[in-house]
Design a protein around this motif. Sequence first.
Motif, PDB file in Angstrom:
ATOM      1  N   THR A 117       0.810  10.570   6.616  1.00  0.00           N
ATOM      2  CA  THR A 117       0.309  11.923   6.348  1.00  0.00           C
ATOM      3  C   THR A 117       1.465  12.930   6.385  1.00  0.00           C
ATOM      4  OG1 THR A 117      -1.497  11.174   7.752  1.00  0.00           O
ATOM      5  CG2 THR A 117      -1.618  13.415   6.912  1.00  0.00           C
TER       6      THR A 117
ATOM      7  N   TYR B  62      -0.829   7.803  -2.772  1.00  0.00           N
ATOM      8  CA  TYR B  62      -1.809   8.081  -1.725  1.00  0.00           C
ATOM      9  C   TYR B  62      -3.143   8.522  -2.326  1.00  0.00           C
ATOM     10  CZ  TYR B  62      -4.235  10.911   1.760  1.00  0.00           C
ATOM     11  OH  TYR B  62      -5.191  11.464   2.560  1.00  0.00           O
TER      12      TYR B  62
ATOM     13  N   ARG C  71       0.838  -1.200   0.000  1.00  0.00           N
ATOM     14  CA  ARG C  71       0.000   0.000   0.000  1.00  0.00           C
ATOM     15  C   ARG C  71       0.871   1.248   0.000  1.00  0.00           C
ATOM     16  NH1 ARG C  71      -4.873  -1.254   2.887  1.00  0.00           N
ATOM     17  NH2 ARG C  71      -5.465   0.927   2.833  1.00  0.00           N
ATOM     18  N   ASN C  72       0.252   2.387  -0.207  1.00  0.00           N
ATOM     19  CA  ASN C  72       0.924   3.690  -0.148  1.00  0.00           C
ATOM     20  C   ASN C  72       1.308   4.022   1.295  1.00  0.00           C
ATOM     21  OD1 ASN C  72      -1.344   5.545   1.101  1.00  0.00           O
ATOM     22  ND2 ASN C  72      -2.272   4.018  -0.211  1.00  0.00           N
TER      23      ASN C  72
ATOM     24  N   GLU D 231      -4.844   5.616  -4.298  1.00  0.00           N
ATOM     25  CA  GLU D 231      -5.336   4.453  -3.550  1.00  0.00           C
ATOM     26  C   GLU D 231      -6.300   4.798  -2.426  1.00  0.00           C
ATOM     27  OE1 GLU D 231      -1.346   1.868  -4.405  1.00  0.00           O
ATOM     28  OE2 GLU D 231      -1.985   2.075  -2.329  1.00  0.00           O
ATOM     29  N   GLU D 232      -6.068   5.913  -1.785  1.00  0.00           N
ATOM     30  CA  GLU D 232      -6.907   6.248  -0.633  1.00  0.00           C
ATOM     31  C   GLU D 232      -8.055   7.171  -1.007  1.00  0.00           C
ATOM     32  OE1 GLU D 232      -6.206   4.760   2.400  1.00  0.00           O
ATOM     33  OE2 GLU D 232      -4.597   3.762   1.284  1.00  0.00           O
ATOM     34  N   LYS D 233      -7.834   8.006  -2.022  1.00  0.00           N
ATOM     35  CA  LYS D 233      -8.853   9.004  -2.345  1.00  0.00           C
ATOM     36  C   LYS D 233      -9.563   8.701  -3.651  1.00  0.00           C
ATOM     37  CE  LYS D 233      -7.952  11.346   1.320  1.00  0.00           C
ATOM     38  NZ  LYS D 233      -8.925  11.229   2.415  1.00  0.00           N
TER      39      LYS D 233
ATOM     40  N   LYS E   6      -0.977   6.081  11.321  1.00  0.00           N
ATOM     41  CA  LYS E   6      -1.079   6.386   9.891  1.00  0.00           C
ATOM     42  C   LYS E   6      -0.578   7.796   9.572  1.00  0.00           C
ATOM     43  CE  LYS E   6      -5.739   8.237   9.284  1.00  0.00           C
ATOM     44  NZ  LYS E   6      -6.588   7.907  10.424  1.00  0.00           N
TER      45      LYS E   6
ATOM     46  N   VAL F 151       0.334   6.108   3.603  1.00  0.00           N
ATOM     47  CA  VAL F 151      -0.709   6.193   4.624  1.00  0.00           C
ATOM     48  C   VAL F 151      -1.385   4.834   4.787  1.00  0.00           C
ATOM     49  CG1 VAL F 151      -2.888   7.292   5.280  1.00  0.00           C
ATOM     50  CG2 VAL F 151      -1.112   8.634   4.129  1.00  0.00           C
ATOM     51  N   GLY F 152      -1.753   4.221   3.658  1.00  0.00           N
ATOM     52  CA  GLY F 152      -2.455   2.939   3.679  1.00  0.00           C
ATOM     53  C   GLY F 152      -1.655   1.836   4.350  1.00  0.00           C
TER      54      GLY F 152
ATOM     55  N   GLU G 139      -2.069   2.206   8.023  1.00  0.00           N
ATOM     56  CA  GLU G 139      -3.476   1.956   8.340  1.00  0.00           C
ATOM     57  C   GLU G 139      -3.756   0.440   8.336  1.00  0.00           C
ATOM     58  OE1 GLU G 139      -5.705   4.049   9.399  1.00  0.00           O
ATOM     59  OE2 GLU G 139      -7.430   2.703   9.279  1.00  0.00           O
ATOM     60  N   LYS G 140      -3.093  -0.256   7.417  1.00  0.00           N
ATOM     61  CA  LYS G 140      -3.319  -1.692   7.329  1.00  0.00           C
ATOM     62  C   LYS G 140      -2.703  -2.445   8.524  1.00  0.00           C
ATOM     63  CE  LYS G 140      -2.786  -5.518   4.039  1.00  0.00           C
ATOM     64  NZ  LYS G 140      -2.543  -5.817   2.619  1.00  0.00           N
TER      65      LYS G 140
END
Length: 452
Positions: free
Chosen positions: A90, A329, A70-71, A332-334, A86, A73-74, A77-78
């Motif tokens: 950021t 980010y 993942r990126n 993948e997240e937005k 996370k 942040v992800g 978070e994972k």
Amino acid sequence: MKTRETFSSGLAVFFATLGSAVGLGNIWKFPYLTGQYGGGAFLLVYLACIVFVGLPVMLGEFYLGRRTRRNAVGALEKLAPGTPWKHIGTIGVAAAGLIMFFYSSVAGWVYYYLFKALRGDFAAVTMESAKAQFGALVVSPVTPVVWQAVVLAVVAGILIMGVKKGIERITKTLMPLLFVLIIACDLRALTLPGAADGVSFLFAVDFGKLSAAAVLTALGLAFFKLSLGMGCMITYGSYFTHDNDLFATGAKVALSDTLVSLLAGLAIFPTVFAFGLEPGAGPGLLFMTIPLVFSQMPFGAILLTAFFFLAAIAATTAMISLVEVPVAYLSEEKGLTRSRAVLLSVAVIFAVGILATLSVDKGSLLGGYTLMGRGFFDWFDYISSNIMLPLGGLLIALFIGRFADKADIVRELSAGSPAAARLLPVYFFILRYVTPALLLVIFLSSVGVIKL
Ligand code: TRP
């Protein structure tokens, strides 16, 4: 579901990661900081920082990326859902922006100098005219902004092509070329009369010259050099092949990157001494010395072009890794498409980056706007390199060393790695005690809590 891209081989992993590490840091920051902080002793401290602080954090970032795919942040978070961890990611996305604001500006100068070299502007250059040409560039309200836009357009173009077709293809083609070009430049610089003084400046160790500020700067530089502390290596790690030996990749990248810095130092310092220039001249060092070295000599114009071409390569491959952090980010997240994520990131960087470009020099358009003696350019550099990267690195070291699942880390780091069994205990020791302690000191002293 979209399948996530990865690099296609171990070689691609190496060149992409090296492409991120090698950048203006080697060719611009490393020589001028080594010059300002007194040569060999600074270099030794820098090497220690690479080994004891840089490499451990780098491996931690590789783990976070490849384990989660993942990126920045992800990834956190994972591994630690619903926790503030996370925000390591950021902070990273924000730091990528801050760094790019001034980095794209310096990269713009490099592209412009490449253009000038091709045009023959340096044919009859003297010390005075080299200074004057650089001086005119940094105070111009138009030229550096235009070149910054060109740089960002190139970066956007590569990133839109994607991980394999963009990042991988470009770095695999250009990194080997960079080595050839830098060695050609070294051969010339080292055969100048008086070159020996430059070599001994770079390697002679005089601990008397070493200040606390020098140690802090060396640590900050090590982080900046290896692209650490802001999720760049998390993001690239997420594209690594599943069986890549992370220890070996980290070691090879750190070693090759340091080699490029030394080769750049060997091209620049002999010249500085041969022409009686000032090694502590600051950010303009590169731009004032290099045109001088290669002027007035057989094939000089070709070498000069070669040098700025290799600097442009280095800057570009580093910038694509910086901008990939927000791009991964945002997409993948937005939920943005890759192209939109690239265009949005680059647009923001350009809009704010102009402030950096127009505030480099006292005589620049915005040069008068300073806070505590620093303009926008210096603030972006200072806040990112001296505060955000060490803070990010500290948090990553704490997360990996004290929070994350050790067995999981061991599994990931030993995949494909014959050396892992021996190195892991040392690794955890350094990461738990040495790295955070050093990073805490640099962070506290950067924000002014402690005075060294
Ligand atoms: N390492 C690059 C250089 O030396 C710059 C860079 C790329 C970077 N990605 C980064 C610096 C991430 C800090 C963080 O020029």
